[in-house]
Design a protein around this motif. Structure first.
Motif, PDB file in Angstrom:
ATOM      1  N   TYR A 167       0.835  -1.198   0.000  1.00 52.11           N
ATOM      2  CA  TYR A 167       0.000   0.000   0.000  1.00 52.11           C
ATOM      3  C   TYR A 167       0.873   1.252   0.000  1.00 52.11           C
ATOM      4  CZ  TYR A 167      -4.167   2.818   0.955  1.00 52.11           C
ATOM      5  OH  TYR A 167      -5.193   3.733   0.865  1.00 52.11           O
ATOM      6  N   ALA A 168       1.890   1.251   0.837  1.00 55.04           N
ATOM      7  CA  ALA A 168       2.811   2.391   0.898  1.00 55.04           C
ATOM      8  C   ALA A 168       3.564   2.546  -0.419  1.00 55.04           C
ATOM      9  CB  ALA A 168       3.784   2.217   2.057  1.00 55.04           C
ATOM     10  N   ASN A 169       3.964   1.424  -1.026  1.00 54.08           N
ATOM     11  CA  ASN A 169       4.658   1.482  -2.313  1.00 54.08           C
ATOM     12  C   ASN A 169       3.780   2.105  -3.398  1.00 54.08           C
ATOM     13  OD1 ASN A 169       6.899   0.266  -1.199  1.00 54.08           O
ATOM     14  ND2 ASN A 169       6.514  -1.750  -2.096  1.00 54.08           N
ATOM     15  N   LEU A 170       2.504   1.744  -3.377  1.00 52.29           N
ATOM     16  CA  LEU A 170       1.592   2.269  -4.392  1.00 52.29           C
ATOM     17  C   LEU A 170       1.441   3.781  -4.264  1.00 52.29           C
ATOM     18  CD1 LEU A 170      -1.246  -0.437  -4.391  1.00 52.29           C
ATOM     19  CD2 LEU A 170       0.768  -0.295  -5.850  1.00 52.29           C
ATOM     20  N   GLN A 171       1.375   4.264  -3.036  1.00 46.62           N
ATOM     21  CA  GLN A 171       1.283   5.713  -2.835  1.00 46.62           C
ATOM     22  C   GLN A 171       2.547   6.410  -3.333  1.00 46.62           C
ATOM     23  OE1 GLN A 171       0.264   5.650   1.460  1.00 46.62           O
ATOM     24  NE2 GLN A 171      -1.637   6.675   0.902  1.00 46.62           N
ATOM     25  N   GLU A 172       3.694   5.822  -3.058  1.00 47.55           N
ATOM     26  CA  GLU A 172       4.959   6.400  -3.517  1.00 47.55           C
ATOM     27  C   GLU A 172       5.048   6.357  -5.040  1.00 47.55           C
ATOM     28  OE1 GLU A 172       8.713   8.120  -3.759  1.00 47.55           O
ATOM     29  OE2 GLU A 172       7.240   8.101  -2.129  1.00 47.55           O
TER      30      GLU A 172
END
Length: 544
Positions: A373-378
């Protein structure tokens, strides 16, 4: 054999492949009304366009000046675009000297007070729509209500789902199977949509009036201080200048199954949020300023690149419709208006979107973790601001990976899906559309974002002047192709009927707005609300 290869092989049988001809798609396309000088229109929704509350094809979105055109679902892309073309032609016949702004980022703005909020009459449902938009203005600023885009609605027929369920040996009900698979499609879409931003992004620059008084990372375009941009940007609309907020950044919406999706969004709608409590529900005169003081007023306030959808009944929340009847279709929300195309979107884009969505469905789609999820935001931040950088890297399960290499891998699967779709119809439109995007990916032809920057540089124009020139060109395109008398009469009748229906809706109200709103919000209690934040891991939620 990969899951994608196995699924494609199973669907290659003539009877199964033929089901792909039943794909339904529709378009919702937004455009600002502007004056001949390229300023935001202050005029009310034109009477000749009907009631924005009840017209089936022509409404408004967040601002009174932001038109939204809605096509009926169709099985042929050519039919969808023909509908959209007719709506444009009729609309221009009712606009006097106004123009439709062809860019996703707005024209010159004179501040929040100059941006009219959409109005939908005096009925309870119409008042709710307006108050919701007033709330958005208080929460994010009204400039956000002038951003435009293209939404693409996509669904597969039951015959397709039965064939796929039989191949997988599923024992679920057909609707449960469809819902789970649509969520699998959504998870993959969120992993890969950056490729769509790279290929279709068309908003690398903006008029400086849009960011007046706001912090930003934009720089002047050459010597033009009125145009701000980022050199490798793709779609500023999809970044922190668009519908993003610090408050929503704390909200993690889970797409691993429908139950947790419902619970998380319901929690965000029903639990108070301190920043919005300070705004207040009503002003000193008792007029509503927002629908509630929660993180979200309604589910639509959560801005996502794709949404699971189910047609809601009158007075029914979107989440209640999903809870009761499952996913009916998905709505892709990350496509910019193409300012070089009179319709804002073209056939190649839609054919490629079909292949991309089919790929997302058939490709293995593991459940998401907090790390992903954090990777997708980045990745979204990187593709917005640096999407055209040839050295761009993104994050996946293996760590940093070159975007160009990852795109090439994805294109292999998308190409196979394009061939499958062509085979279903006995055409080569999908392969041609894929080839056009592959040319852009390889750098052989410019992307829309690159075209915008090239045009500004070549003509030494501001973003405002260039986009106004395109608006005038598009107006002439439609003016030279007026509707037939029969079709003009048809649309005029739709407008008249929509005014009549609005009057009927307003006369039918039997309760106060407060009672109406309370009944509406009671539906969210059925979802088992839990507001989940970044401090709580996805793995802690039930059902994972």
């Amino acid at each position: 054999m990969s899951q994608l290869d196995a699924q494609l092989a199973a669907l290659a049988a003539p009877a199964a492949k033929h089901t792909l001809r039943g794909i339904l798609r529709g378009i919702e396309k937004e455009s600002l009304r502007v004056t001949p000088e390229g300023r935001l229109s202050a005029e009310q929704h034109p009477q000749g366009l009907g009631s924005a509350m009840t017209h089936p094809h022509i409404t408004t979105d967040y601002s009174e000046a932001l038109l939204e055109f809605i096509t009926q679902p169709a099985t042929r892309i050519s039919d969808v675009l023909a509908q959209l073309d007719e709506i444009h032609r009729y609309t221009y016949s009712q606009l006097s000297d106004e123009l439709l702004w062809p860019g996703s980022m707005p024209c010159v703005l004179a501040g929040d007070n100059s941006i009219p909020v959409a109005r939908y009459g005096t009925s309870n449902s119409g008042t709710m729509k307006t108050v919701y938009r007033l709330g958005l203005g208080h929460r994010y600023g009204r400039a956000m209500q002038t951003i435009a885009g293209v939404h693409y609605n996509f669904s597969l027929p039951d015959e397709f789902w039965r064939a796929l369920a039989q191949h997988e040996g599923s024992t679920q009900s057909l609707q449960d199977f469809k819902t789970d698979k649509y969520f699998a499609l959504i998870r993959n879409f969120r992993r890969y949509f950056w490729l769509l931003i790279q290929l279709f992004g068309a908003a690398p620059a903006v008029c400086k009036s849009f960011v007046r008084g706001r912090e930003h990372a934009l720089v002047p375009f050459g010597t033009d201080s009125n145009t701000l941009h980022v050199p490798y940007a793709t779609s500023l609309r999809m970044g922190d200048l668009g519908y993003q907020s610090d408050a929503q950044n704390s909200l993690i919406v889970c797409y691993n199954n429908v139950d947790n999706y419902l619970k998380t969004l319901c929690g965000a709608i029903t639990q108070p949020h301190a920043d919005y409590q300070r705004i207040g529900l009503t002003d000193v005169e008792g007029q509503y300023q927002q629908l509630n003081t929660s993180l979200l007023q309604i589910e639509n306030e959560f801005y996502s690149t794709i949404r699971p959808k189910r047609t809601a009944n009158s007075g029914e929340t979107a989440l209640q419709a999903l809870r009761l009847r499952g996913v009916e279709y998905v709505e892709v929300r990350c496509v910019d208006l193409n300012p070089f195309d009179p319709l804002g979107v073209n056939s190649d884009q839609l054919h490629y979107l079909d292949a991309f969505l089919l790929f997302c469905l058939l490709q293995d789609s593991p459940q998401a973790s907090d790390r992903e999820y954090a990777n997708l935001q980045e990745n979204q931040k990187r593709i917005v601001y640096r999407g055209l950088d040839p050295d761009l890297t993104l994050l996946n399960e293996s760590g940093e990976v070159k975007a160009s290499e990852w795109a090439a891998q994805l294109q292999c699967g998308i190409s196979a899906c394009a061939e499958m779709l062509d085979g279903a119809w006995g055409i080569d439109d999908y392969r041609r559309a894929f080839a056009a995007q592959e040319q852009k990916r390889a750098g052989a032809t410019p992307t829309p974002a690159q075209q915008v920057l090239h045009a500004l540089q070549e003509k030494q124009q501001t973003y405002y002047a260039h986009t106004l020139e395109m608006a005038e060109r598009h107006r002439q395109y439609f003016a030279t192709r007026p509707l037939s008398a029969a079709r003009q009469s048809y649309f005029a009748q739709l407008a008249s009927e929509s005014h009549r229906r609005q009057t009927e809706v307003e006369a039918a109200d039997t309760v106060s707005f407060e009672e109406y709103l309370a009944a509406y919000y009671r539906q969210y209690s059925d979802c088992g609300c839990t507001q989940r934040t970044a401090s709580e891991p996805i793995s802690a939620q039930s059902g994972h």
